[in-house]
Design an enzyme around this catalytic site. Structure first.
Site, mmCIF file in Angstrom:
data_model
loop_
_atom_site.group_PDB
_atom_site.id
_atom_site.type_symbol
_atom_site.label_atom_id
_atom_site.label_comp_id
_atom_site.label_asym_id
_atom_site.label_seq_id
_atom_site.Cartn_x
_atom_site.Cartn_y
_atom_site.Cartn_z
ATOM 1 N N CYS A 52 5.118 -6.307 1.524
ATOM 2 C CA CYS A 52 5.730 -4.690 1.435
ATOM 3 C C CYS A 52 5.009 -4.116 2.462
ATOM 4 C CB CYS A 52 5.312 -4.304 0.219
ATOM 5 S SG CYS A 52 6.263 -2.637 -0.215
ATOM 6 N N TYR A 53 4.185 -3.236 2.351
ATOM 7 C CA TYR A 53 3.440 -2.327 3.418
ATOM 8 C C TYR A 53 2.888 -3.592 4.382
ATOM 9 C CZ TYR A 53 0.412 0.514 6.321
ATOM 10 O OH TYR A 53 -0.192 1.235 7.366
ATOM 11 N N ASP A 112 -20.076 -12.274 -20.804
ATOM 12 C CA ASP A 112 -20.721 -12.368 -19.471
ATOM 13 C C ASP A 112 -22.016 -12.691 -19.466
ATOM 14 O OD1 ASP A 112 -18.164 -11.379 -18.572
ATOM 15 O OD2 ASP A 112 -18.801 -9.417 -18.498
ATOM 16 N N LYS A 127 -12.624 -12.400 -14.789
ATOM 17 C CA LYS A 127 -13.065 -12.703 -16.045
ATOM 18 C C LYS A 127 -12.516 -13.774 -16.815
ATOM 19 C CE LYS A 127 -14.750 -10.033 -19.793
ATOM 20 N NZ LYS A 127 -15.924 -9.205 -19.914
ATOM 21 N N HIS A 133 7.569 -7.803 -3.938
ATOM 22 C CA HIS A 133 6.139 -8.282 -4.783
ATOM 23 C C HIS A 133 6.184 -9.651 -5.467
ATOM 24 C CE1 HIS A 133 4.191 -4.612 -3.573
ATOM 25 N NE2 HIS A 133 5.524 -3.989 -3.771
ATOM 26 N N GLU A 188 3.745 -11.239 -6.522
ATOM 27 C CA GLU A 188 2.676 -11.310 -7.391
ATOM 28 C C GLU A 188 2.983 -10.892 -8.716
ATOM 29 O OE1 GLU A 188 3.379 -9.214 -4.714
ATOM 30 O OE2 GLU A 188 2.041 -7.496 -5.139
ATOM 31 N N GLY A 202 0.752 -1.257 0.039
ATOM 32 C CA GLY A 202 0.085 0.106 -0.062
ATOM 33 C C GLY A 202 0.948 1.173 0.039
#
Ligand code: XMP
Length: 516
Positions: free
Chosen positions: A82-83, A228, A370, A169, A171, A55
Site C-alpha cells: 500500500c503506502y 509471561d 504472546k 493488504h 497481511e 501508512g
C-alpha cells in the site's frame, strides 16, 4: 551471527505488528524498524528481506515519511505494501496520483504476468484494498503483474532491483490468498529457511541466559501466576537450574486458589526454589479506606516493591532480576531495535518492578509475541491452564472492587469470579475470550428471594467479557445468552451477598477493559 531476519519498516500502519507476526508464523524471524532505518542497521541484523508497511500519509504531502534510499541498494528483496509500495515506487522514479475512484474493501484482482510472488494464487482472486492514491507513470523500469478495475498497477515489480509492490493488504485475513503471497515472498523471493521455531527460540534463549548469568550468581523472578512470568521462570530454570529463585507475593488480591496453583506447579512439578510471601494483611491495611483507583494502584505498586526488596535482600548472590517483558511492550514504549517507533504508546504492562532496585534486568521474552510465548510455554511443559490463561492486572481484584477493598469484598468477588470462569471453561468459551472477569459494584439493588425483599446487604456484580488481540482496543463478546443465564443463576444462588448480575456491553474505546 543473528537470525536471518525480515525487517518490517513501520510507516504507521495499524497492521505493523500483524505483519511481523504473519512472518513469524511461517517460522521466519522478523523485527520492526523505524521507516527511515539505514542499510547498516539492517545489515547488522542479518536482514534477508524488507517489508515496507502501509501508512496513513500521501506520498505527495510534505511530511510523508520516506525510506532511506540506501535500503534499495542492499541487494535484498523489498516488498512494499500500500503506502509502502507507493513511496518506494516514487523514490525509484515512478509517480503517485490520487486514484480516480478510491477502493476500500474486497476487490477483484486479475493477474497479468506469471511471477514467483504470485505462484499458486488463483486468477482472478480477491484482495482487501484500502487506498486513495495509486502508482502511475513508471516508464520501463517496472512491470505490472496484476491489476484491479480502478488500480492499473495493483502488483508491480522493478526490473533491475529485487523490489515488489502490492497495493492491497496481503497481511489481513480478508485477503484470502494473502498468506500464500507472503509465503511466496519469504520462501520463493527471499529464500528464507523457516527455522524460527519454538525449539530454536528456546535453544538460543537458554544459551544467552547461560552467558549472561554466569558463575554462581543467582537470578530472581517474580511470579504473578500469568503466562509471561511463568514462561520466563521455566526458561530460566532450564538455563541456570537451581540458581533461580522465584518470589510469589500473595497480596490478598488474587483469584481463588491462585497461590495453591503456583505452589503446586513451581515447587511441586518444577522443583524451583519458590518463596511465597504472605502479605495479605499488609496490602489490605494499606488499602483500608482508599477508593480512588489511581491511589489504589500507587499503594499496591509501592507495597509490592517493598515486599520484593525485603525478600530479595535475603538471597545471597542475587544479581539479576527477570521480567516477562514482551516485544509489543518494547515496541510501544519506543525502544524497538530501530531506537524509535512511529507509534509511541505507554503501556502499563511493562515491567512491574523498577530497575532502581539495583539488579541487572534479564528479559528473555523481549523479542517475542504472546503467541510465541505460549508456544514455548507448551514446549517447556507448562500446563494448558497456565499457557492459555487470560491476563490479570498487577493490582488484581483491587481494581475490580469499586470503592473500598476489604477482605469481605475480595472473598465475595473471588467466589463470583470463580463461577464466571468455571462456566466459560465448561462451555468452551474461555479460549475465545481475551479477558473475562467480574466487577463488584458499590451499589445495592432491590431483590426478592423466597418471600422476602432483599436490599441493604446485597451487591451487584457486573460480568465483563472482551475480545481483543492487543488489549489497546477491545469489543465486548457477543456470548451465548444461555451461558450468561447460567452465570447469573449460579452467582445469585451461590453467593450470599449478591442479588443482581449485569453484563457490560461497552467496547474499548470509549470504555477501558477494567472498570478502574
Ligand atoms: P485497560 O483497563 O487499560 O486494560 O483497558 C488493558 C489491559 O491492561 C491490564 N491492566 C493492567 N495490568 N497493571 C497491570 O499489570 C495495571 O495497573 C493494569 N490496568 C489494566 C488489563 O487487565 C488489560 O489486560
Amino acid at each position: 551471527m543473528s537470525n536471518a531476519t525480515i525487517a518490517i519498516l513501520d510507516f504507521g500502519s495499524q497492521y505493523v505488528q500483524l505483519i511481523a507476526r504473519r512472518v513469524r508464523e511461517n517460522q521466519v524471524h522478523s523485527l520492526i524498524f523505524a521507516p527511515d532505518v539505514g542499510p547498516d542497521a539492517l545489515r547488522e541484523h542479518n536482514v534477508i528481506g524488507i517489508v515496507l508497511t502501509g501508512g496513513p500519509a500521501s506520498t505527495y504531502s510534505d511530511s510523508a515519511p520516506r525510506a532511506d534510499p540506501g535500503i534499495f541498494d542492499l541487494g535484498v528483496p523489498v516488498l512494499g505494501i500500500c503506502y509502502g509500495m507507493q513511496v518506494a515506487c516514487e523514490q525509484m522514479g515512478a509517480s503517485v496520483r490520487a486514484a480516480g475512484a478510491r477502493e476500500y474493501g474486497r476487490t477483484g484482482l486479475t493477474l497479468v504476468v506469471d511471477d514467483p510472488l504470485l505462484a499458486h494464487v488463483s486468477n482472478p482472486t480477491h484482495v482487501w484494498m484500502s487506498h486513495g492514491d495509486v502508482v502511475d507513470g513508471f516508464g520501463d523500469e517496472f512491470a505490472t503483474l496484476a491489476r484491479t478495475k480502478h488500480c492499473p498497477h495493483a502488483v508491480v515489480k522493478h526490473l533491475r532491483r529485487p523490489f515488489y509492490g502490492v497495493q492491497f493488504h496481503p497481511e489481513v485475513t480478508h485477503t484470502p490468498e494473502g498468506g500464500q503471497i507472503l509465503r511466496n515472498f519469504l520462501f520463493e523471493v527471499c529464500h528464507a529457511e523457516g527455522t524460527w521455531s519454538a525449539g530454536s527460540i528456546i535453544e538460543r534463549s537458554v544459551a544467552n541466559l547461560r552467558g549472561q548469568i554466569s558463575g554462581d550468581l543467582r537470578v530472581l523472578c517474580g511470579l504473578s501466576g500469568g503466562v509471561d512470568s511463568a514462561v520466563t521462570a521455566a526458561l530460566l530454570h532450564r538455563a541456570v537450574g537451581d540458581r533461580l529463585t522465584c518470589i510469589f507475593v500473595d497480596n490478598g488480591l488474587l483469584r481463588a486458589h491462585e497461590r495453591d496453583r503456583v505452589e503446586a506447579l513451581f515447587r511441586g512439578n518444577f522443583s524451583i526454589d519458590l518463596r511465597v510471601v504472605d502479605a495479605e494483611r499488609r496490602f489490605l491495611s494499606a488499602l483500608a479506606g482508599v477508593t480512588d483507583p489511581q491511589e489504589k494502584r500507587r499503594i499496591i505498586g509501592h507495597e509490592f516493591v517493598n515486599v520484593f526488596r525485603h525478600e530479595a535482600g535475603e538471597i545471597p548472590n542475587a544479581r539479576f532480576l527477570a521480567q516477562g517483558t514482551l516485544y509489543p511492550d518494547v515496541i510501544e514504549s519506543g525502544h524497538s531495535s530501530a531506537g524509535k517507533a512511529a507509534n509511541i504508546k505507554l503501556h502499563h504492562n511493562v515491567g512491574g518492578l523498577p530497575a532502581e532496585l539495583g539488579f541487572e534486568l534479564v528479559e528473555p521474552l523481549r523479542d517475542l509475541f504472546k503467541d510465541e510465548v505460549r508456544r514455548i510455554g507448551e514446549v517447556l511443559g507448562l500446563p494448558e491452564e497456565i499457557v492459555w490463561r487470560h491476563p490479570f492486572p498487577g493490582p488484581g481484584l483491587a481494581v475490580r472492587i469499586l470503592g473500598e477493598v476489604t477482605r469481605e469484598n475480595c472473598d465475595l468477588l473471588r467466589v463470583a469470579d470463580q463461577i464466571i470462569i468455571e462456566e466459560i471453561r465448561a462451555t468452551g468459551w474461555y479460549r475465545k475470550i481475551a479477558q473475562a472477569f467480574g466487577v463488584l459494584l458499590p451499589i445495592s439493588a432491590v431483590g426478592v428471594m423466597g418471600d422476602g425483599r432483599t436490599y441493604a446487604d446485597q451487591r451487584v456484580v457486573a460480568v465483563r467479557f472482551v475480545e481483543s488481540t492487543d488489549f489497546m482496543t477491545a469489543d465486548w463478546v457477543h456470548i451465548d445468552p444461555v451461558v450468561l443465564g447460567r452465570i447469573s443463576t449460579r452467582i445469585t444462588n451461590e453467593v450470599p451477598g449478591i442479588n443482581r448480575v449485569v453484563y457490560d456491553i461497552t467496547s474499548k474505546p470509549p470504555g477501558t477493559i477494567e472498570w478502574e
